[in-house]
Design a protein around this motif. Structure first.
Motif, PDB file in Angstrom:
ATOM      1  N   ALA B 403      -2.685   3.329 -18.690  1.00 31.36           N
ATOM      2  CA  ALA B 403      -2.353   1.926 -18.022  1.00 31.36           C
ATOM      3  C   ALA B 403      -1.624   2.199 -16.828  1.00 31.36           C
ATOM      4  CB  ALA B 403      -1.377   1.100 -19.168  1.00 31.36           C
ATOM      5  N   THR B 404      -0.651   3.054 -16.538  1.00 30.60           N
ATOM      6  CA  THR B 404      -0.131   3.357 -15.536  1.00 30.60           C
ATOM      7  C   THR B 404      -0.869   3.721 -14.361  1.00 30.60           C
ATOM      8  OG1 THR B 404       2.052   4.069 -16.772  1.00 30.60           O
ATOM      9  CG2 THR B 404       2.025   4.462 -14.358  1.00 30.60           C
ATOM     10  N   ALA B 405      -1.773   4.624 -14.737  1.00 27.71           N
ATOM     11  CA  ALA B 405      -2.717   5.145 -13.773  1.00 27.71           C
ATOM     12  C   ALA B 405      -3.779   3.845 -13.236  1.00 27.71           C
ATOM     13  CB  ALA B 405      -3.715   6.342 -14.487  1.00 27.71           C
ATOM     14  N   VAL B 406      -4.243   2.978 -14.143  1.00 30.23           N
ATOM     15  CA  VAL B 406      -5.044   1.859 -13.928  1.00 30.23           C
ATOM     16  C   VAL B 406      -4.323   1.150 -12.854  1.00 30.23           C
ATOM     17  CG1 VAL B 406      -6.539   0.120 -14.690  1.00 30.23           C
ATOM     18  CG2 VAL B 406      -6.545   2.177 -15.820  1.00 30.23           C
ATOM     19  N   ALA B 407      -3.117   0.592 -13.352  1.00 24.74           N
ATOM     20  CA  ALA B 407      -2.488  -0.348 -12.714  1.00 24.74           C
ATOM     21  C   ALA B 407      -1.934   0.195 -11.236  1.00 24.74           C
ATOM     22  CB  ALA B 407      -1.267  -0.611 -13.496  1.00 24.74           C
ATOM     23  N   GLY B 408      -1.819   1.443 -11.129  1.00 25.53           N
ATOM     24  CA  GLY B 408      -1.448   1.948 -10.105  1.00 25.53           C
ATOM     25  C   GLY B 408      -2.514   2.369  -8.996  1.00 25.53           C
ATOM     26  N   ALA B 409      -3.677   2.002  -9.316  1.00 26.68           N
ATOM     27  CA  ALA B 409      -4.784   2.145  -8.313  1.00 26.68           C
ATOM     28  C   ALA B 409      -4.842   1.052  -7.379  1.00 26.68           C
ATOM     29  CB  ALA B 409      -6.161   2.275  -9.197  1.00 26.68           C
ATOM     30  N   HIS B 410      -3.545   1.055  -6.577  1.00 25.90           N
ATOM     31  CA  HIS B 410      -3.577  -0.083  -5.566  1.00 25.90           C
ATOM     32  C   HIS B 410      -2.970   0.833  -4.187  1.00 25.90           C
ATOM     33  CE1 HIS B 410      -2.357  -3.637  -3.204  1.00 25.90           C
ATOM     34  NE2 HIS B 410      -3.084  -4.085  -3.848  1.00 25.90           N
ATOM     35  N   PRO B 411      -3.199   0.344  -3.039  1.00 29.77           N
ATOM     36  CA  PRO B 411      -2.610   1.124  -1.928  1.00 29.77           C
ATOM     37  C   PRO B 411      -1.149   1.017  -1.863  1.00 29.77           C
ATOM     38  CG  PRO B 411      -4.154  -0.503  -1.503  1.00 29.77           C
ATOM     39  CD  PRO B 411      -4.406  -0.367  -2.760  1.00 29.77           C
ATOM     40  N   HIS B 412      -0.785  -0.259  -2.263  1.00 26.19           N
ATOM     41  CA  HIS B 412       0.663  -0.381  -2.236  1.00 26.19           C
ATOM     42  C   HIS B 412       1.275   0.392  -3.184  1.00 26.19           C
ATOM     43  CE1 HIS B 412       4.635  -2.150  -1.720  1.00 26.19           C
ATOM     44  NE2 HIS B 412       4.396  -2.383  -0.484  1.00 26.19           N
ATOM     45  N   PRO B 413       2.479   1.218  -3.264  1.00 31.29           N
ATOM     46  CA  PRO B 413       2.925   1.964  -4.372  1.00 31.29           C
ATOM     47  C   PRO B 413       3.728   0.960  -5.338  1.00 31.29           C
ATOM     48  CG  PRO B 413       4.183   2.338  -2.275  1.00 31.29           C
ATOM     49  CD  PRO B 413       2.888   1.605  -2.075  1.00 31.29           C
ATOM     50  N   ALA B 414       3.919  -0.138  -4.855  1.00 32.20           N
ATOM     51  CA  ALA B 414       4.823  -1.108  -5.774  1.00 32.20           C
ATOM     52  C   ALA B 414       4.307  -1.257  -7.437  1.00 32.20           C
ATOM     53  CB  ALA B 414       5.000  -2.605  -5.116  1.00 32.20           C
ATOM     54  N   ALA B 415       2.999  -1.257  -7.194  1.00 34.20           N
ATOM     55  CA  ALA B 415       2.097  -1.804  -8.605  1.00 34.20           C
ATOM     56  C   ALA B 415       2.445  -0.202  -9.484  1.00 34.20           C
ATOM     57  CB  ALA B 415       0.671  -1.858  -8.226  1.00 34.20           C
ATOM     58  N   GLY B 416       2.072   0.739  -8.607  1.00 37.37           N
ATOM     59  CA  GLY B 416       2.086   1.918  -9.891  1.00 37.37           C
ATOM     60  C   GLY B 416       3.637   2.201 -10.108  1.00 37.37           C
ATOM     61  N   ILE B 417       4.501   1.789  -9.175  1.00 33.18           N
ATOM     62  CA  ILE B 417       6.068   2.321  -9.658  1.00 33.18           C
ATOM     63  C   ILE B 417       6.262   1.079 -10.704  1.00 33.18           C
ATOM     64  CG2 ILE B 417       8.219   2.200  -8.998  1.00 33.18           C
ATOM     65  CD1 ILE B 417       7.039   3.282  -6.275  1.00 33.18           C
ATOM     66  N   THR B 418       6.020  -0.104 -10.682  1.00 37.05           N
ATOM     67  CA  THR B 418       5.958  -1.064 -11.699  1.00 37.05           C
ATOM     68  C   THR B 418       5.853  -0.438 -12.826  1.00 37.05           C
ATOM     69  OG1 THR B 418       6.073  -2.646  -9.999  1.00 37.05           O
ATOM     70  CG2 THR B 418       6.092  -3.513 -12.028  1.00 37.05           C
ATOM     71  N   ALA B 419       4.371  -0.175 -12.875  1.00 38.11           N
ATOM     72  CA  ALA B 419       3.798  -0.047 -14.087  1.00 38.11           C
ATOM     73  C   ALA B 419       4.328   1.176 -14.885  1.00 38.11           C
ATOM     74  CB  ALA B 419       2.174   0.363 -13.774  1.00 38.11           C
ATOM     75  N   ALA B 420       4.677   2.297 -13.948  1.00 37.76           N
ATOM     76  CA  ALA B 420       5.219   3.555 -14.428  1.00 37.76           C
ATOM     77  C   ALA B 420       6.682   3.099 -15.091  1.00 37.76           C
ATOM     78  CB  ALA B 420       5.519   4.492 -13.373  1.00 37.76           C
ATOM     79  N   VAL B 421       7.441   2.295 -14.332  1.00 34.91           N
ATOM     80  CA  VAL B 421       8.895   2.208 -15.137  1.00 34.91           C
ATOM     81  C   VAL B 421       8.710   1.266 -16.149  1.00 34.91           C
ATOM     82  CG1 VAL B 421      11.002   0.954 -14.264  1.00 34.91           C
ATOM     83  CG2 VAL B 421       9.731   2.358 -12.748  1.00 34.91           C
ATOM     84  N   LEU B 422       7.801   0.195 -16.017  1.00 30.23           N
ATOM     85  CA  LEU B 422       7.687  -0.673 -17.470  1.00 30.23           C
ATOM     86  C   LEU B 422       7.062   0.171 -18.319  1.00 30.23           C
ATOM     87  CD1 LEU B 422       8.446  -3.572 -17.117  1.00 30.23           C
ATOM     88  CD2 LEU B 422       5.812  -4.076 -17.257  1.00 30.23           C
ATOM     89  N   SER B 423       6.332   1.227 -18.230  1.00 34.28           N
ATOM     90  CA  SER B 423       5.696   1.886 -19.396  1.00 34.28           C
ATOM     91  C   SER B 423       6.696   2.618 -19.959  1.00 34.28           C
ATOM     92  CB  SER B 423       4.733   2.930 -18.815  1.00 34.28           C
ATOM     93  OG  SER B 423       3.581   2.054 -18.249  1.00 34.28           O
ATOM     94  N   ILE B 424       7.590   3.399 -19.104  1.00 32.98           N
ATOM     95  CA  ILE B 424       8.774   4.271 -19.746  1.00 32.98           C
ATOM     96  C   ILE B 424       9.814   3.323 -20.351  1.00 32.98           C
ATOM     97  CG2 ILE B 424      10.569   5.676 -18.584  1.00 32.98           C
ATOM     98  CD1 ILE B 424       9.095   6.394 -16.385  1.00 32.98           C
TER      99      ILE B 424
END
Lengths: 228, 858
Positions: B403-424
């Motif tokens: 999920a984190t990887a898919v969500a992070g597939a956006h040039p802006h790091p905010a999406a990836g970091i949000t997904a990572a933190v939320l997943s954790i």
């Protein structure tokens, strides 16, 4: 020419005047010379010449205006002397009432022949009804044309055209003059009428239509019925 | 920068001083008076006396140019009048204070530009400058005096000066002069002595001035940019993004100067066309004004690009800033360069700690992407929760990582970091024992968290890089396609006007701006300025005259709405390119495109102009050649009969009585014959010249070819009794439109030609037929024909067949050709297979037949 003729020569080129005065001196012709249009008109008025020789390129005016001015009060024959390449002026002068033209340079023989033609015509009382040209006999009043004694049938238009040329026999008649007199047309646009009717006349009158002897084309100017 | 004007350049001499009051103006005025005594034409363009009496005395009997009044913001300013100076054009002109900034609305932003223009116009210029105004020393001076100078003169100007004279005064004497009120009025003098003119400052500035002058004595003057072949040091400054970039450029420049080498300022863009930060822009402009070569390069890896450039440009030192403390970059650019064997000079950052990020406009946080990231994680969490009985903890972790990887597939790091933190957080709270707390009992889960975070960020960075690379690629592809299109259209252009129009069209399409490309007019050699905005006149004219950019976005007449740049090829300006509302200077992409198109256009226009000139020359040469052949042939052909006429006539005049009659007659006949020949020649030439003047003179009447041939045949048969002419005409021959007199001349010439060439008892056949849309006339004889090599030239003027007698004028066929061409027809000459010479004429049949002739009963 038995009686002395008076000729007014309106010409600004000294060489031409000198040559003509020498030539006429031997011909028993009184030559009155004029260098300008103005002088020329004065000489014509005071000398009542038999023929006027007029150069079209005068320093002080248009030769065509001189023709018009003379024609206002005189029928004296006018022969235009013009250079090649000035066909338009030449035709304009003929349309204005000049009788004939000669293209420079010309020989004295040619000039004398032209003068004889215009003089004969001007001396002829009215238009003489009978005219014989070689094998052709034209009776303009009786409207009969014979060739080698045989009557030739002409259409009314053909006859009008031939009659017009005959009235001015020996003299060039311009396209415009012909079109106006025969068809009542006032433009040069219908020259092809003349081409067609000239060809028809030649077919009927000439011995060899491809070597016309009588009905002569003057390219760019008009037609002439040749005198014998 | 070089003037497009021809003629010798003037000389620029700078009186350099450590500080105000050392006597620069005084020295300059003395030199001027000396020059005037030597008989030179000296004019004072502008000198500030600052109320100093001795200066004013020196100025007294010199010619002083009136100043130009400028109103700016309600204040009347007096400025140097450049136009008046150029109009007056003295030998030597004095222009005080080179570092002065001109009032808005002046032609140039800075006075040093005025000085350079005057020099380019051939005027010697004397000027003054204080050391603190030298651009590269600004920081140093600011460090010494605490005063940052706003008005600076680029070092390149000093380099290009023909002479630099140091006006030196010991510190003690200067202080003395200040106290005596010779520099400032007494009340200001005391304050000055306590601030700028502190002894320490004065000493340091004097040292600076001495050093500067000394260093310039040792280095040969350069012409501004890097000379093509500099052996020795070449310094590359890697210009970065931060506000410190300007300082790096100064430092790099000073290093290059100290080493006596050249300087190249390079900015590496990861994405072609990305907007430059204001700081970078300023740094690059500074570098250009210092005289460094400025480059913009694009590439993925900064270090790789720099290394490649360093290799290409034979760089000996790369100057760059110390790396910022980086959160995730393993390797600094400096370290990478070192590994690649590049010599690196590291400058410390002066803004370290102040600025974490360059002021490049960052893209805003993409709300949609963050929301999608949250939804992905919530989805993963829901799925994991539903399947928690069948999934092991490791599987759940995998789910979140996906999920984190898919969500992070956006040039802006905010999406990836949000997904990572939320997943954790979700993973920890729900699936990691102890459940439903954020506490972690097993330390190994920390690793899992790290992987999640790492996956989110890594995917985001990869995506971002990919996207930037593809953007760069597509930009480059667009640019290349556009340039190719321009090149194609320029190659297809046949006139400079075409090329200019194509250039304008392409630039308009790409820049979405009003573009004009002005070519010089033939009459004036100047571009048609009447067509441009009146506010643009001065800038366009200046750019044209000097071959340098002007107008908006440049330092010359910047208030103009349009940016004008000369299109130069082969060392001269061939056209002017005007760009309304110039591109924001920061888009390297657009700038490069415009420059590329401009370069191509200049080349194409220059090429087409040359071609046009060559064609004109060829036509002129051909016409001249024809004229001279014509003249020589004509004078020969005219002189021969003239000689006979003249000879015969003079003989007759002198000897008429003594000559026997037959001889006299013969002479007379010769006069008649020869003058007849001359007459025919002149008539022919008149016809030809009339035809060559243009077909306007033609009488277009309906003509019967048959009738004309009948007429001509009679005439020819009369003069050549032995000649037999046969004319074949179809029964119904259409009339054509043409000039009867000229067509008659054609047929006459053809028949006479045949009579002349085919001998006396020749047979001439004329065949006329209709070959729609032509009326074809063939005239052939039974003569010997014409040598094959003559067939080509037979229609040229004064070309006589080798078999011709001297009686031909050599104009007959030339006239035929001219007449036939004037009628829109064709003419050709052939030797018949069965023998004899043939001329074929095709005259166009009229599109519309003549109106029908009224017919009547026969």
């Amino acid at each position: 020419m038995s009686t002395p003729l008076t000729v007014v020569l309106i010409e600004d080129e000294r060489g031409v005047r000198r040559f003509l005065s020498a030539a006429f001196g031997a011909q028993d012709v009184v030559l009155v010379e004029a260098e300008t249009a103005k002088m020329g008109l004065a000489q014509v008025a005071s000398h009542h010449p038999d023929v006027v020789l007029l150069d079209l390129g005068l320093p002080d005016g248009d030769g065509i205006e001189v023709v018009r001015a003379i024609r206002e009060w005189s029928d004296v024959p006018i022969i235009i002397l013009s250079a090649r390449g000035r066909e338009t002026d030449k035709v304009a002068a003929l349309n204005a009432g000049a009788d004939d033209y000669l293209t420079k340079p010309f020989g004295i023989e040619e000039l004398l022949a032209r003068m004889r033609t215009v003089l004969r015509r001007s001396q002829r009382t009215a238009a003489s009804p009978l005219l014989t040209l070689g094998p052709l006999q034209l009776d303009l009043v009786g409207r009969v044309v014979r060739r080698h004694g045989t009557e030739v049938h002409l259409t009314p238009t053909e006859f009008r055209l031939l009659a017009l040329l005959a009235q001015h026999v020996g003299k060039v008649v311009t396209h415009r003059q012909l079109l106006k007199a025969v068809w009542g047309l006032h433009t040069d646009e219908h020259v092809h009428y003349l081409r067609v009717y000239a060809a028809q006349l030649r077919q009927k009158l000439e011995d060899d239509p491809s070597r016309p002897r009588w009905i002569i084309t003057e390219p760019g100017v008009g037609y002439r019925l040749r005198e014998e | 920068m070089r003037s497009s004007r021809d003629g010798p350049q003037g000389r620029l001499k700078i009186y350099l001083g450590a500080s105000p009051g050392v006597g620069k103006t005084f020295a300059m005025l003395e030199a001027a008076r000396e020059a005037r005594r030597a008989g030179r034409d000296v004019v004072v363009g502008l000198v500030e006396t600052h109320g100093r009496a001795e200066t004013a005395t020196l100025l007294e009997d010199l010619e002083v140019l009136p100043r130009r009044s400028v109103r700016h913001g309600g204040v009347a300013l007096e400025e140097f009048d450049l136009d008046a100076a150029l109009a007056r054009r003295p030998d030597l002109l004095l222009l005080d204070e080179l570092a002065h900034t001109n009032a808005p609305g002046s032609r140039h932003t800075w006075r040093w530009q005025d000085a350079l223009e005057l020099r380019a116009a051939g005027v010697d210029v004397l000027t003054t400058l204080n050391i603190q105004h030298v651009a590269s020393l600004r920081d140093v001076v600011a460090g010494i005096t605490g005063v940052t100078v706003q008005e600076t003169v680029p070092d390149a100007v000093l380099d290009r000066a023909d002479a630099l004279e140091l006006v030196d005064l010991s510190v003690e004497v200067l202080e003395q002069r200040l106290r005596e009120g010779k520099v400032y009025l007494p009340e200001r003098a005391e304050r000055a002595l306590q601030h700028f003119f502190r002894r320490g400052n004065l000493v340091a500035l004097r040292q600076l001035a001495l050093r500067q002058t000394a260093s310039r004595l040792t280095s040969a003057p350069t012409t501004g940019s890097i000379p093509a072949a500099v052996a020795g040091e070449r310094v590359l400054v890697a210009v970065g993004d931060g506000p410190d970039a300007v300082n790096l450029v100064r430092a790099g420049w000073q290093l290059a100067e100290a080493l006596g080498g050249a300087c190249l300022a390079v900015h590496v863009e990861l994405v072609s066309g990305a907007p430059l930060s204001r700081e970078t822009q300023a740094a690059l402009e500074l570098a250009a004004s210092l005289g460094a070569t400025v480059r913009r390069a694009t590439g993925e890896e900064v270090a790789a690009v720099l290394a490649r450039l360093a290799h290409q440009e034979r760089i000996t030192r790369i100057v760059l800033h110390a790396a910022r403390p980086s959160r995730w970059r393993r390797d600094s650019v400096a370290a990478q360069l070192s590994r690649r064997g590049c010599p690196v000079v590291i400058e410390p950052r002066r803004d370290a700690g102040h600025h974490e990020h360059p002021s490049r406009p960052r893209p805003a946080v993409p709300r949609g992407a963050v929301l999608r990231a949250v939804l992905w994680v919530v989805g993963a969490a829901t799925a994991a929760f539903a399947l928690r009985s069948v999934l092991s903890t490791a599987d759940v972790a995998m789910l979140f990582i996906v999920a984190t990887a898919v969500a992070g597939a956006h040039p802006h790091p905010a999406a990836g970091i949000t997904a990572a933190v939320l997943s954790i957080l979700c993973f920890d709270f729900v699936f990691v024992p102890p459940f439903y707390t954020f506490a972690v009992s097993d330390v190994r889960y920390v690793l899992t968290f790290a992987v999640m975070l790492g996956a989110g960020i890594a995917v985001s960075r990869l995506t971002s890089r990919l996207q930037r690379a593809s953007e760069a690629a597509s930009t480059r592809a667009r640019e290349t396609t556009a340039l190719l299109n321009v090149a194609r259209d320029l190659a297809a252009a046949t006139t400079p006007e075409d090329a200019a129009a194509a250039t304008a069209t392409h630039l308009r399409g790409v820049t979405h701006r009003e573009v004009s490309v002005l070519l010089p007019m033939v009459a004036t050699g100047l571009p048609p300025l009447d067509d441009v905005d009146a506010r643009d006149h001065a800038a366009a004219a200046w750019a044209w005259q000097h071959g340098e950019p002007s107008g908006a976005g440049t330092a010359t007449l910047p208030a103009t709405p349009t940016s004008w740049r000369p299109l130069r090829a082969g060392g001269r300006t061939v056209a002017l390119l005007g760009l309304r509302d110039p591109l924001p200077a920061a888009t390297a992409d657009g700038e490069r495109f415009v420059a590329g198109v401009g370069e191509q256009a200049a080349g194409a226009i220059a090429r087409l102009e040359l071609e046009r000139q060559r064609r004109r020359d060829e036509v002129a040469i051909e016409a001249e050649r024809l004229r001279s052949t014509l003249l020589s042939s004509f004078s020969h052909d005219l002189r021969t009969p003239l000689a006979s006429v003249h000879g015969a006539a003079t003989t007759l005049l002198r000897e008429a009585e003594r000559l026997p009659t037959p001889v006299r007659e013969e002479l007379l006949r010769s006069i008649a014959d020869e003058s007849d020949r001359m007459s025919r020649l002149v008539t022919g030439l008149l016809d030809l010249s009339r035809l060559e003047a243009g077909p306007l003179d033609l009488q277009h009447e309906w003509q019967s070819i048959e009738e004309l041939f009948a007429l001509v045949r009679l005439r020819v048969e009369a003069s050549h009794p032995d000649l037999r002419v046969e004319v074949n005409v179809p029964a119904e021959l259409p009339l054509i439109r043409g000039d009867g007199l000229l067509l008659e001349q054609v047929f006459l010439n053809l028949l006479e030609n045949a009579a002349l060439h085919a001998g006396n008892a020749a047979e001439v056949r004329v065949a006329i037929r209709v070959q729609a849309p032509w009326l074809e006339v063939r005239v052939h004889d039974n003569g010997p024909g014409v040598p094959a090599e003559d067939l080509e030239r037979i229609f040229e003027k004064f070309q006589r067949g080798s078999t011709a007698t001297s009686r031909g004028s050599g104009l007959g066929l030339a006239i035929c050709r001219a007449v036939v061409h004037a009628h829109g027809g064709q003419i050709s000459a052939h030797n018949r297979a069965s023998g004899g010479f043939e001329v074929r004429i095709a005259l166009p049949l009229p599109a519309d037949p003549p109106p029908p002739v009224p017919m009547e009963e026969p």
